[in-house]
Design an enzyme around this catalytic site. Structure first.
Site, PDB file in Angstrom:
ATOM      1  CB  CYS A   2       2.877   9.099  -4.707  1.00 17.01           C
ATOM      2  SG  CYS A   2       1.685   9.863  -5.825  1.00 17.01           S
ATOM      3  NE  ARG A  27       4.825   3.298  -3.361  1.00 21.37           N
ATOM      4  CZ  ARG A  27       4.232   2.937  -2.227  1.00 21.37           C
ATOM      5  NH1 ARG A  27       4.638   1.862  -1.591  1.00 21.37           N
ATOM      6  NH2 ARG A  27       3.248   3.644  -1.726  1.00 21.37           N
ATOM      7  CE  LYS A 488      -1.255 -10.503 -13.437  1.00 18.75           C
ATOM      8  NZ  LYS A 488      -2.414  -9.689 -13.091  1.00 18.75           N
ATOM      9  CE  LYS A 606       3.010  -5.307  -7.066  1.00 17.51           C
ATOM     10  NZ  LYS A 606       2.570  -6.415  -7.925  1.00 17.51           N
TER      11      LYS A 606
END
Length: 611
Positions: A2, A27, A488, A606
């Site tokens: 957040c 994020r 990934k 993130k």
């Protein structure tokens, strides 16, 4: 996760709040909102499910204006993504709150508040925060600062909050415990944010709040109180980041930009840390010369990509320096009863320095007296850096893409510096140190060479567009590279991918191999190469399609069901860094072909600042 932005000024702060949220999009979030105290001394709020762009459209349509406001991007924990669950939350049109973190005792507080007839309009834990502050502020008659100071004593868990009230125009109160929060210092105005990146267009001067701090913020002044209620001075730090450092520039996605920044990022990691072929011990801080000679073991704590970096470092510590090294997932370490060797160095690795599980692991290690601590991190003023005895900054610069790229490679370079520095006091000879230093100094050039593979990798990515599963194989130092490659691919393309040591194929994974299961292989030219080739024959015999990222001198050749991509020759110790980059490019191009959101993949954030 957040994101928080707040501002108090003489001008309209809505554009600042919305731009701040846009800069925090990396994020990860599912909804966004903003509230201001308007010209009529009323709280006016706009919330949306979805992107900040949609919020901006609504804000513009409603002509939202105000000189005091708070804004938020939410990543769902309690309650699904929806407008009603989006922040800011308001109690009885009087008090508004934005909140990062988790209030663990929210159910007990909710029960108490329901008994007082407080209305609940969301499923979030945050609503108990705004009701609790309102209760002290309005019902008990405390000023806003006193209400926040009383309310936070009732909360169990982690929080960073920004609070405004219609009763006190021009006042913004902020508090943090377990979640990061900074104050931006302007000229006749102040701001708050969960990340400095949000505020770079308006200031480069920041105050980093400490654990338990509460800040009383006005346009022209700031007063900060510590956990004990004492007024304290926190230093103002000048950020070296430029406002345009978080822009994509010519690149289609942040992730691609960050992949191509790796040569420069590695150079920045090395700058000023090597002199005449030797790693400077001063790099690790003034205590290093006292701490490093007494180290008898290393214990690494990390999550996700950083955990994979730790696994590579374990090989280096044990093979090069002959120092015992353990690597542990932080979320597991904190909930068991670990036994750590005497005189161990506790190494934590985190891009953001705010990873909740890694922070908690460090605190647990310190509580148990396991030894001195060192953080490998990309954010100088982060909680992890402040909590550690020593730190080594990776200097990767802002990393916006959720799937980590340059943060990983710079972590590996930083960890190699650490291995060399600690190993100097153990079994690492001066000749070996000089050889390793030459290798890492050659990395920027090798990375530039690898990036020239981009077009070839884009072509083979087409083979993956219709696939649902993939297998990654590596041996020794390159098994963690295979793990990172699989992570990934699954993160941004949503293809299920797993990594295995190549020698484990016959112990189960071989059952999965068929024409629809591509197998990606990391094949450097080392002593395990011939064994690896034998493992790959097992795949070919089952009709599997092999994609081999091979050292130029490995003598792999294209043949039916085998596509070989030659990677620039590199010494075994640094080859994990070199071989990581083609796997990043492969994941990127597959995700682009599949049309997924490369920079903000679904369900991910993130900076994971909650447990």
């Amino acid at each position: 996760m957040c994101g928080i932005v707040g501002a108090v000024a003489e001008r309209d702060v809505v554009p600042i709040l919305v731009e701040g949220l846009r800069r925090l999009e990396y994020r990860g979030y599912d909804s966004a909102g903003v509230v201001v105290l308007n010209d009529h001394a009323a709280l006016e709020r706009v919330r949306v499910k979805g992107k900040v762009a949609a919020l901006n459209s609504e804000v513009t349509a409603q002509n939202l204006r105000g000189a005091l406001g708070i804004a938020h991007t939410r990543w769902a924990t309690h309650g699904e993504p929806s407008v009603s669950n989006a922040h800011p939350h308001i109690c009885r049109n009087s008090v508004a709150v934005v909140h990062n973190g988790i209030i663990e005792n929210h159910e007990a507080l909710r029960k108490q508040q329901r008994a007082k007839n407080y209305p609940f309009t969301s499923e979030t834990d945050t609503e108990v925060v705004v009701h609790q502050i309102y209760d002290y502020h309005v019902e008990k008659g405390m000023d806003l600062l006193g209400a926040v100071r009383s309310a936070v004593k009732d909360f169990e868990g982690a929080y960073a909050i920004g609070v405004v009230s219609i009763k006190e125009a021009g006042r913004l109160v902020a508090a943090r415990r377990g979640s990061p929060l900074v104050i931006g210092v302007g000229i006749g105005e102040h701001f708050i944010a969960s990340d400095v990146a949000a505020l770079l267009p308006v200031t480069q001067r920041f105050i980093f709040l400490e654990e338990g701090d509460i800040a009383d913020i006005y346009r022209d002044r700031v007063m900060i109180y510590d956990d004990a209620g004492n007024i304290v001075e926190r230093p103002i730090k000048q950020s070296e980041l430029a406002a345009d450092s978080v822009e994509r520039g010519e690149y289609r996605h942040y992730m691609l930009k960050e992949i191509f920044e790796q040569a420069r990022a590695v150079s920045d990691t090395l700058e000023g840390r090597i002199h005449k072929g030797r790693v400077l011990i001063e790099t690790f801080g003034p205590q290093a010369e006292k701490i490093f000679p007494r180290i008898e073991g290393v214990h690494i704590i990390a999550c996700g990509t950083s955990f994979h970096a730790g696994l590579v470092a374990r090989h280096w510590f044990e093979t090069l320096a002959e120092i015992p090294c353990s690597v542990e997932v932080a979320s597991e370490f904190r909930y068991r009863k670990p036994v750590v060797r005497k005189n161990s160095l506790i190494v934590t690795i985190s891009q953001s320095g705010e990873t909740a599980d890694t922070l908690a692991g460090l605190k647990e290690a310190k509580r148990l007296g396991f030894g001195d601590s060192l953080a490998v991190c990309n954010v100088p003023e982060s909680s992890l850096v402040r909590e550690s005895d020593m730190c080594l900054m990776t200097r990767a610069g802002p990393e916006i893409g959720v799937a980590s790229t340059k943060a990983f490679t710079t972590q590996l370079v930083a960890l190699m510096l650490l291995v060399i520095a600690v190993g100097r006091y153990k079994k690492l000879s001066p000749e070996t140190e000089a050889r390793l230093v030459r290798q890492i100094e050659s990395l920027p050039g090798k990375i530039e060479h690898v990036l020239q593979m981009d077009a070839a990798i884009r072509l083979i990515a087409e083979d993956f567009a219709d696939k649902h599963h993939a297998l990654f194989l590596g041996r020794g130092l390159h098994y963690p590279v295979a793990m990172e490659g699989a992570l990934k691919l699954k993160e941004i393309s949503y293809i299920h991918a797993e990594a295995y040591p190549a020698g484990e194929l016959k112990h189960g994974p071989l059952a999965l191999v068929d024409a629809d299961m591509p197998v990606i292989v990391v094949a450097p030219n080392n002593e395990l190469l011939e064994k690896l080739k034998s493992n790959l024959q097992e795949v070919r015999a089952r009709g599997g399609q092999l994609y081999v990222f091979a050292d130029e001198k490995s003598h792999f050749e294209n043949e039916p069901n085998v596509k070989v991509l030659d990677v620039v020759e590199s010494e075994d110790e640094i080859s994990p860094i070199v071989h990581t980059i083609p796997l990043q490019l492969l994941s990127y191009h597959v995700a682009v072909l599949k049309g997924t959101d490369v920079d903000q993949p679904r369900n991910l954030a993130k900076s994971v600042t909650v447990e």
